[in-house]
Design an enzyme around this catalytic site. Sequence first.
Site, mmCIF file in Angstrom:
data_model
loop_
_atom_site.group_PDB
_atom_site.id
_atom_site.type_symbol
_atom_site.label_atom_id
_atom_site.label_comp_id
_atom_site.label_asym_id
_atom_site.label_seq_id
_atom_site.Cartn_x
_atom_site.Cartn_y
_atom_site.Cartn_z
ATOM 1 N N TYR A 60 18.303 18.423 14.635
ATOM 2 C CA TYR A 60 18.136 17.983 13.207
ATOM 3 C C TYR A 60 20.046 17.701 12.801
ATOM 4 C CZ TYR A 60 13.599 18.725 11.240
ATOM 5 O OH TYR A 60 11.926 18.743 10.596
ATOM 6 N N LYS A 95 14.371 12.398 23.077
ATOM 7 C CA LYS A 95 14.467 11.977 22.129
ATOM 8 C C LYS A 95 15.353 10.424 21.994
ATOM 9 C CE LYS A 95 15.473 16.862 20.666
ATOM 10 N NZ LYS A 95 15.646 17.530 19.992
ATOM 11 N N HIS A 110 24.178 31.664 0.020
ATOM 12 C CA HIS A 110 23.042 31.178 -0.679
ATOM 13 C C HIS A 110 21.991 32.634 -0.512
ATOM 14 C CE1 HIS A 110 25.381 28.397 -0.689
ATOM 15 N NE2 HIS A 110 24.893 27.277 0.548
ATOM 16 N N CYS A 112 30.418 49.069 -17.032
ATOM 17 C CA CYS A 112 29.632 47.898 -17.830
ATOM 18 C C CYS A 112 29.411 48.613 -16.945
ATOM 19 C CB CYS A 112 30.485 46.724 -18.376
ATOM 20 S SG CYS A 112 31.070 46.960 -20.116
#
Length: 418
Positions: free
Chosen positions: A5, A30, A206, A257
């Site tokens: 890829y 390929k 991610h 907090c």
Amino acid sequence: MGLGYVGCVSSACLAEIGHNVLGVDRDLHKIEMIHKGLSPFYEPGLTELIERNVNAKRLRAGGLNAEEVAWADVMLLCVGTPSQLNGNIDLSQLRRVCEEISSLLTPREKPLMVTVRSTVFPGTCESLLETVFTGKEHVHLVSNPEFLREGTAVKDFMEPSLLVVGGTSDVAADTVAGLYAELPVKGEVVSLRTAEMIKYACNAFHAVKIGFANEVGSLAAALGVNPEQVMATMCKDTKLNISPAYLKPGFAFGGSCLPKDLRALTYRASRLDVKLPMLESVLPSNDEHLKRSIRAIFALPGKRVGLFGLAFKEDTDDLRESPVIAIVEHMLGKGKDTVIYDAHIKLDEIYGSNLSFVMTALPHIGKLLVRSVEDLIAGSDTIVIAQKPSAEMLAKLQASGLPILDLTRLTAADKAPA
């Protein structure tokens, strides 16, 4: 080198922006597909690019020989680095390709930029240069990580959001960055190891974002709240939420907090039988970071430690759950003499829960506080910066000549000479 890829998309796109490209792979199928102007796999827009650039004679595919190595200015290594059973990456394909290139190198005057597009751990390129390419004076190693997503890879290449290049020399890095000059992106030229690390940081981030959204969504749904509305609204804030805010390595978090709300979220989730392993791990992660800071402090020379900052962050007098207080407790317990300077902490002016917290944690805090940065320097063998100082304050601390550990920058730089 490699027509999977990453390699196939990179080959076709580099040809599209004007370069002469040879795609190399051990898989003859390929190569034959490229000869026919076809993509070896489905990726939107890729077959059209391959066909156009094969016909224009800017793209071809084949094997590697000494003539092709001599022809090349840049060799992009796009081979797999899969996981081993223990989680480490397998570099065997990468090393094999590098050994093949090295064996085919003939005496040359022009430099060869051996560029790793594969995901590798920091130090890999340096190791390849020192082992496989040792004595090859004209070979430069470059890290140029890819940020291509399957399904949008062509678009990601042609319209990049990030371009990162690091090399063993400035010339090498600039040469590889120049390959992408036709694209609408400014290349980030960084150190070699930084380039290798950035790819891991991006992928980990991610994964964290997806895990975070799923955990918040699961808890929201269990509470009868629309998960999509929560996350969509949260993302509207581009000043603090979807932004560089807080994405700076430094000291542990604290305050009234973040710790409190994380505890409340994970407690309520447990009552609803909703497991949130990511959110449950945030406070332990913060504690571990604090322990790293404490170990770094105890590695400093001298017995007297001067702490710059006591509140949980700069420009406040809020001491509630300040990680600095945990550091002070630990140092006092281990016999370290400690003095503290914080311009905003005046014990006769703080009150309520703020005063209660600090007096419970450090009953003798009044004896540790000094009134000026000059007093801090005079009473210290080493300085620990636990709160971002102003430029004026930092200059005074550095001028002291004392060893400095700056926890806000995650570095032990600025140490005085021995």
